[in-house]
Write an enzyme that holds these catalytic residues in place. Structure first.
Site, short mmCIF file in Angstrom:
data_model
loop_
_atom_site.label_atom_id
_atom_site.label_comp_id
_atom_site.label_asym_id
_atom_site.label_seq_id
_atom_site.Cartn_x
_atom_site.Cartn_y
_atom_site.Cartn_z
N THR A 9 -0.51 -8.55 -4.32
CA THR A 9 0.22 -7.84 -3.27
C THR A 9 0.50 -8.78 -2.10
O THR A 9 -0.23 -9.75 -1.87
CB THR A 9 -0.56 -6.61 -2.78
OG1 THR A 9 -1.74 -7.03 -2.08
CG2 THR A 9 -0.95 -5.70 -3.94
N SER A 13 4.95 -14.26 0.81
CA SER A 13 4.71 -15.27 1.84
C SER A 13 3.23 -15.59 1.93
O SER A 13 2.39 -14.88 1.37
CB SER A 13 5.21 -14.78 3.21
OG SER A 13 4.47 -13.64 3.63
N GLY A 14 2.91 -16.67 2.66
CA GLY A 14 1.52 -17.00 2.97
C GLY A 14 0.64 -17.21 1.75
O GLY A 14 1.06 -17.78 0.74
N TYR A 170 -7.79 -3.92 13.12
CA TYR A 170 -7.70 -4.82 11.96
C TYR A 170 -9.08 -5.08 11.36
O TYR A 170 -9.28 -4.93 10.15
CB TYR A 170 -7.04 -6.13 12.37
CG TYR A 170 -7.00 -7.16 11.27
CD1 TYR A 170 -6.07 -7.07 10.25
CD2 TYR A 170 -7.91 -8.23 11.24
CE1 TYR A 170 -6.04 -8.01 9.22
CE2 TYR A 170 -7.88 -9.16 10.24
CZ TYR A 170 -6.95 -9.05 9.22
OH TYR A 170 -6.93 -9.97 8.22
#
Length: 293
Positions: A9, A13-14, A170
């Site tokens: 998932t 990117s990254g 977070y």
């Protein structure tokens, strides 16, 4: 190495992109789960060009949306017979966010995406993982939790109804992921599925992702990135834990970027909190069939 079917998932990117790229290089069938069709297709085609592996597929899922997750899992099940590895890499964290924002399901978006989305998708994919001879689930936490040694699940503030701070929200979602992983590992102890969680440290990211933040914050992040590992290095750990035979039966463990077991906080091991979190998560996602304790 026998090719595996692997979901990544946040694969456009990254760390997610580098993980998908590395797995495709190893000739695995990679299912990229992305929110954006444009970014997902661009990354998919780039990986296919660079690796020559045509078994790189794309499924669009917005992890903040429970209907999107259900639709995406249904699409996966219609296209594949089994799932060997699920890498729950995607997460959201926008340091400029000042107020709690609600998802389409009326849930605070960080908790909805980073925990509930993972909880729901993982549960819905368990039948496909059980078909695999040795299924693996990899969840993601943050080394930043070391600065929050007393962090616990705030059952009375899941939607930021009492207070909201984007950083706390977070880390709260990542603490939930640690507890979910430990709980899931015990619930799946008699199955062929191993479940682990990786503690990700500061990772170098594309500076362009922070163009929208004030200059002084960009300077802070640039300084921080000088001490960070690369996305390629972090992806190597993901890939090793996902594919190496030595991790086939490793379950219920908290691993660092070097694939070494590390300790979670005392709160993370509270089984009563695990059960309460599971029950609340199942209710919030309308999960009808849940793994028994």
């Amino acid at each position: 190495m026998n090719p595996k079917t692997i979901i990544v998932t946040g694969a456009n990117s990254g760390i997610g992109y580098q993980t998908a790229l590395g797995l495709a290089r190893q000739n695995h069938r990679v299912v990229m789960v992305c929110r954006s069709k444009e970014r997902g297709e661009t990354a998919q085609q780039k990986i296919i060009r660079e690796t020559g592996n045509n078994q790189v597929d794309l499924i669009l899922i917005d992890l903040s949306s429970q209907q999107s997750i259900r639709d995406g899992v249904a699409e996966f099940n219609s296209r594949y017979e089994q799932l060997d590895v699920l890498i729950n890499n995607a997460a959201i964290f926008d340091i400029t966010q000042k107020k709690a924002q609600m998802s389409d399901d009326g849930i605070e978006t960080i908790f909805a995406t980073n925990h509930l989305g993972v909880f729901l998708m993982t549960n819905l994919l368990l039948p496909a993982l059980k078909v695999s001879p040795a299924g693996r689930i990899i969840n993601i936490a943050s080394k930043g939790l070391l600065a929050k040694p007393f962090m616990n699940i705030q059952f009375d503030n899941l939607n930021g109804e009492k207070k909201f701070n984007v950083t706390d929200a977070y880390y709260h979602s990542k603490m939930a992921q640690i507890m979910f992983t430990f709980d899931l590992a015990e619930r799946l102890a008699d199955t062929n599925i191993a479940t682990s969680i990786i503690r990700v440290p500061a990772v170098k990211l594309d500076e362009g992702r922070y163009d929208h933040i004030p200059a002084f914050l960009r300077a802070i992040y640039k300084f921080k990135m000088s001490f960070s590992i690369s996305t390629e290095e972090m992806a190597e750990a993901y890939i090793k834990i996902a594919t190496s035979p030595e991790f086939a039966k490793v379950s219920g463990v908290y691993l660092d970027e070097n694939c070494q077991e590390v300790k979670a906080s005392k709160q993370a091991h509270n089984r009563d909190t695990w059960k309460q979190l599971w029950d609340v998560s199942a209710k919030m996602t309308n999960l009808k069939q849940s793994i028994p304790v």
